[in-house]
Design a protein around this motif. Structure first.
Motif, PDB file in Angstrom:
ATOM      1  N   THR A  47     -12.662  -2.018 -19.647  1.00  0.00           N
ATOM      2  CA  THR A  47     -11.760  -2.752 -18.753  1.00  0.00           C
ATOM      3  C   THR A  47     -12.536  -3.158 -17.507  1.00  0.00           C
ATOM      4  O   THR A  47     -13.188  -2.315 -16.884  1.00  0.00           O
ATOM      5  CB  THR A  47     -10.561  -1.872 -18.356  1.00  0.00           C
ATOM      6  OG1 THR A  47      -9.888  -1.451 -19.547  1.00  0.00           O
ATOM      7  CG2 THR A  47      -9.592  -2.635 -17.470  1.00  0.00           C
ATOM      8  N   ASP A  48     -12.458  -4.441 -17.155  1.00  0.00           N
ATOM      9  CA  ASP A  48     -13.209  -4.882 -15.976  1.00  0.00           C
ATOM     10  C   ASP A  48     -12.418  -4.625 -14.703  1.00  0.00           C
ATOM     11  O   ASP A  48     -11.286  -4.149 -14.721  1.00  0.00           O
ATOM     12  CB  ASP A  48     -13.637  -6.348 -16.102  1.00  0.00           C
ATOM     13  CG  ASP A  48     -12.481  -7.339 -16.002  1.00  0.00           C
ATOM     14  OD1 ASP A  48     -11.384  -6.960 -15.542  1.00  0.00           O
ATOM     15  OD2 ASP A  48     -12.683  -8.509 -16.375  1.00  0.00           O
ATOM     16  N   GLU A  52      -8.796  -6.506 -16.883  1.00  0.00           N
ATOM     17  CA  GLU A  52      -8.822  -7.226 -18.162  1.00  0.00           C
ATOM     18  C   GLU A  52      -9.799  -6.568 -19.128  1.00  0.00           C
ATOM     19  O   GLU A  52     -10.799  -5.983 -18.717  1.00  0.00           O
ATOM     20  CB  GLU A  52      -9.265  -8.689 -17.931  1.00  0.00           C
ATOM     21  CG  GLU A  52      -8.407  -9.463 -16.937  1.00  0.00           C
ATOM     22  CD  GLU A  52      -7.018  -9.760 -17.465  1.00  0.00           C
ATOM     23  OE1 GLU A  52      -6.869  -9.852 -18.694  1.00  0.00           O
ATOM     24  OE2 GLU A  52      -6.094  -9.880 -16.644  1.00  0.00           O
ATOM     25  N   ARG A  53      -9.492  -6.696 -20.426  1.00  0.00           N
ATOM     26  CA  ARG A  53     -10.422  -6.206 -21.441  1.00  0.00           C
ATOM     27  C   ARG A  53     -11.700  -7.024 -21.355  1.00  0.00           C
ATOM     28  O   ARG A  53     -11.667  -8.243 -21.204  1.00  0.00           O
ATOM     29  CB  ARG A  53      -9.811  -6.330 -22.840  1.00  0.00           C
ATOM     30  CG  ARG A  53      -8.534  -5.535 -23.024  1.00  0.00           C
ATOM     31  CD  ARG A  53      -8.778  -4.039 -23.013  1.00  0.00           C
ATOM     32  NE  ARG A  53      -9.368  -3.563 -24.256  1.00  0.00           N
ATOM     33  CZ  ARG A  53      -9.954  -2.370 -24.404  1.00  0.00           C
ATOM     34  NH1 ARG A  53     -10.041  -1.546 -23.379  1.00  0.00           N
ATOM     35  NH2 ARG A  53     -10.455  -2.012 -25.551  1.00  0.00           N
ATOM     36  N   PHE A  54     -12.833  -6.349 -21.448  1.00  0.00           N
ATOM     37  CA  PHE A  54     -14.112  -7.041 -21.287  1.00  0.00           C
ATOM     38  C   PHE A  54     -15.109  -6.520 -22.304  1.00  0.00           C
ATOM     39  O   PHE A  54     -15.325  -5.317 -22.418  1.00  0.00           O
ATOM     40  CB  PHE A  54     -14.663  -6.812 -19.869  1.00  0.00           C
ATOM     41  CG  PHE A  54     -15.976  -7.486 -19.634  1.00  0.00           C
ATOM     42  CD1 PHE A  54     -16.030  -8.791 -19.179  1.00  0.00           C
ATOM     43  CD2 PHE A  54     -17.169  -6.825 -19.912  1.00  0.00           C
ATOM     44  CE1 PHE A  54     -17.243  -9.424 -18.984  1.00  0.00           C
ATOM     45  CE2 PHE A  54     -18.380  -7.444 -19.720  1.00  0.00           C
ATOM     46  CZ  PHE A  54     -18.415  -8.750 -19.258  1.00  0.00           C
ATOM     47  N   SER A  55     -15.729  -7.434 -23.041  1.00  0.00           N
ATOM     48  CA  SER A  55     -16.768  -7.075 -24.006  1.00  0.00           C
ATOM     49  C   SER A  55     -18.126  -7.496 -23.480  1.00  0.00           C
ATOM     50  O   SER A  55     -18.278  -8.597 -22.930  1.00  0.00           O
ATOM     51  CB  SER A  55     -16.513  -7.756 -25.359  1.00  0.00           C
ATOM     52  OG  SER A  55     -15.324  -7.269 -25.930  1.00  0.00           O
ATOM     53  N   LEU A  56     -19.104  -6.636 -23.667  1.00  0.00           N
ATOM     54  CA  LEU A  56     -20.459  -6.961 -23.230  1.00  0.00           C
ATOM     55  C   LEU A  56     -20.939  -8.266 -23.853  1.00  0.00           C
ATOM     56  O   LEU A  56     -21.628  -9.055 -23.210  1.00  0.00           O
ATOM     57  CB  LEU A  56     -21.416  -5.820 -23.589  1.00  0.00           C
ATOM     58  CG  LEU A  56     -22.875  -6.029 -23.192  1.00  0.00           C
ATOM     59  CD1 LEU A  56     -23.024  -6.022 -21.673  1.00  0.00           C
ATOM     60  CD2 LEU A  56     -23.768  -4.969 -23.818  1.00  0.00           C
ATOM     61  N   SER A  57     -20.555  -8.514 -25.095  1.00  0.00           N
ATOM     62  CA  SER A  57     -21.012  -9.723 -25.799  1.00  0.00           C
ATOM     63  C   SER A  57     -20.552 -11.004 -25.111  1.00  0.00           C
ATOM     64  O   SER A  57     -21.128 -12.069 -25.353  1.00  0.00           O
ATOM     65  CB  SER A  57     -20.533  -9.709 -27.257  1.00  0.00           C
ATOM     66  OG  SER A  57     -19.127  -9.615 -27.310  1.00  0.00           O
ATOM     67  N   SER A  58     -19.556 -10.921 -24.232  1.00  0.00           N
ATOM     68  CA  SER A  58     -19.128 -12.128 -23.507  1.00  0.00           C
ATOM     69  C   SER A  58     -20.179 -12.563 -22.491  1.00  0.00           C
ATOM     70  O   SER A  58     -20.101 -13.663 -21.958  1.00  0.00           O
ATOM     71  CB  SER A  58     -17.784 -11.896 -22.806  1.00  0.00           C
ATOM     72  OG  SER A  58     -17.925 -10.949 -21.766  1.00  0.00           O
ATOM     73  N   LEU A  59     -21.174 -11.703 -22.241  1.00  0.00           N
ATOM     74  CA  LEU A  59     -22.270 -12.054 -21.346  1.00  0.00           C
ATOM     75  C   LEU A  59     -23.492 -12.577 -22.093  1.00  0.00           C
ATOM     76  O   LEU A  59     -24.546 -12.780 -21.482  1.00  0.00           O
ATOM     77  CB  LEU A  59     -22.670 -10.848 -20.482  1.00  0.00           C
ATOM     78  CG  LEU A  59     -21.642 -10.392 -19.451  1.00  0.00           C
ATOM     79  CD1 LEU A  59     -22.140  -9.157 -18.707  1.00  0.00           C
ATOM     80  CD2 LEU A  59     -21.303 -11.505 -18.473  1.00  0.00           C
ATOM     81  N   ASP A 112     -12.290   5.899 -10.265  1.00  0.00           N
ATOM     82  CA  ASP A 112     -12.832   4.541 -10.297  1.00  0.00           C
ATOM     83  C   ASP A 112     -11.936   3.638 -11.141  1.00  0.00           C
ATOM     84  O   ASP A 112     -12.285   3.213 -12.253  1.00  0.00           O
ATOM     85  CB  ASP A 112     -14.270   4.538 -10.833  1.00  0.00           C
ATOM     86  CG  ASP A 112     -15.245   5.165  -9.855  1.00  0.00           C
ATOM     87  OD1 ASP A 112     -14.886   5.317  -8.672  1.00  0.00           O
ATOM     88  OD2 ASP A 112     -16.362   5.497 -10.277  1.00  0.00           O
ATOM     89  N   THR A 113     -10.773   3.358 -10.597  1.00  0.00           N
ATOM     90  CA  THR A 113      -9.840   2.439 -11.249  1.00  0.00           C
ATOM     91  C   THR A 113     -10.370   1.011 -11.091  1.00  0.00           C
ATOM     92  O   THR A 113     -11.285   0.758 -10.301  1.00  0.00           O
ATOM     93  CB  THR A 113      -8.456   2.534 -10.594  1.00  0.00           C
ATOM     94  OG1 THR A 113      -8.595   2.149  -9.205  1.00  0.00           O
ATOM     95  CG2 THR A 113      -7.895   3.945 -10.681  1.00  0.00           C
ATOM     96  N   ALA A 114      -9.771   0.094 -11.804  1.00  0.00           N
ATOM     97  CA  ALA A 114     -10.163  -1.309 -11.681  1.00  0.00           C
ATOM     98  C   ALA A 114     -10.037  -1.766 -10.226  1.00  0.00           C
ATOM     99  O   ALA A 114     -10.941  -2.413  -9.682  1.00  0.00           O
ATOM    100  CB  ALA A 114      -9.298  -2.180 -12.597  1.00  0.00           C
TER     101      ALA A 114
END
Length: 197
Positions: A47-48, A52-59, A112-114
């Motif tokens: 989670t970013d 939001e859900r975040f995948s490393l592959s989006s980078l 360490d929340t969003a």
């Protein structure tokens, strides 16, 4: 022609030309290619700092400087954040930061929340992406990258962590290309990032 002129033409001038040629050849040699580490890494989803859900592959397409820690760390983590931030700022000053993204993964999701990451990370002025999530998901990511962290009682009612503190350089395909200690040389990392752009 005197002996001094003869020496200059016969020995010194050819040596000067040869030295200049070697210097030019060295300057034109491509930088050493960093090997791909096949034992560490891989895609993951957390989670970013926007929730939001975040995948490393989006980078993919960007070079990633990945590191793990927690924002309540009393010493190592803030120092590493500052050093990674300096790498990013150096690259930015050189016009090389457009395809570079520092990514911070916490292993203290309770604190360490969003929202906390969103408020904390901008202090470092380096466009650092903060990631948190369920502890089980973070543990899985840590295992992928060989990260060790152990939660301990800090003695003041707050949790502390004993943890490894490596920094991972990922190429534009998300592959680990180099691992650095916490006291890494900033210029070395800048130079290594440039070889991947």
């Amino acid at each position: 022609m005197n002996n001094k002129d003869r020496f200059t033409r016969t020995f010194f001038l050819p040596m000067l030309i040869a030295g200049a040629a070697l210097l030019l050849a060295a300057c034109s040699e491509p930088a050493r290619e960093l090997p791909v580490n096949t034992r560490l890494g891989g895609d993951f989803t957390l989670t970013d700092y926007n929730g939001e859900r975040f995948s490393l592959s989006s980078l993919n397409g960007e070079v990633v400087i990945l590191f793990f820690g927690y924002t309540h760390c009393p010493d190592i983590c803030p120092a590493v954040l500052a050093r990674v931030s300096q790498v990013y700022r150096n690259l930015k000053e050189q016009g090389e930061a457009d395809q570079v993204r520092p990514v911070f993964v916490t292993f203290d999701p309770e604190r360490d929340t969003a929202q906390h990451l969103r408020e904390y990370l901008p202090w470092f002025k380096a466009d650092i992406l903060g990631l948190t999530g369920e502890l089980s998901a973070i543990e899985k990511v840590a295992e992928q990258y060989g990260v060790v962290f152990i939660k301990e009682d800090g003695g003041n009612g707050e949790a502390d962590f004993t943890h490894s503190d490596y920094i991972y350089l990922l190429d534009q395909q998300g592959r680990v290309r180099k691992v650095y200690p916490a006291d890494f040389n900033i210029d070395e990392v800048v130079a290594d990032v440039k070889t991947l752009l």
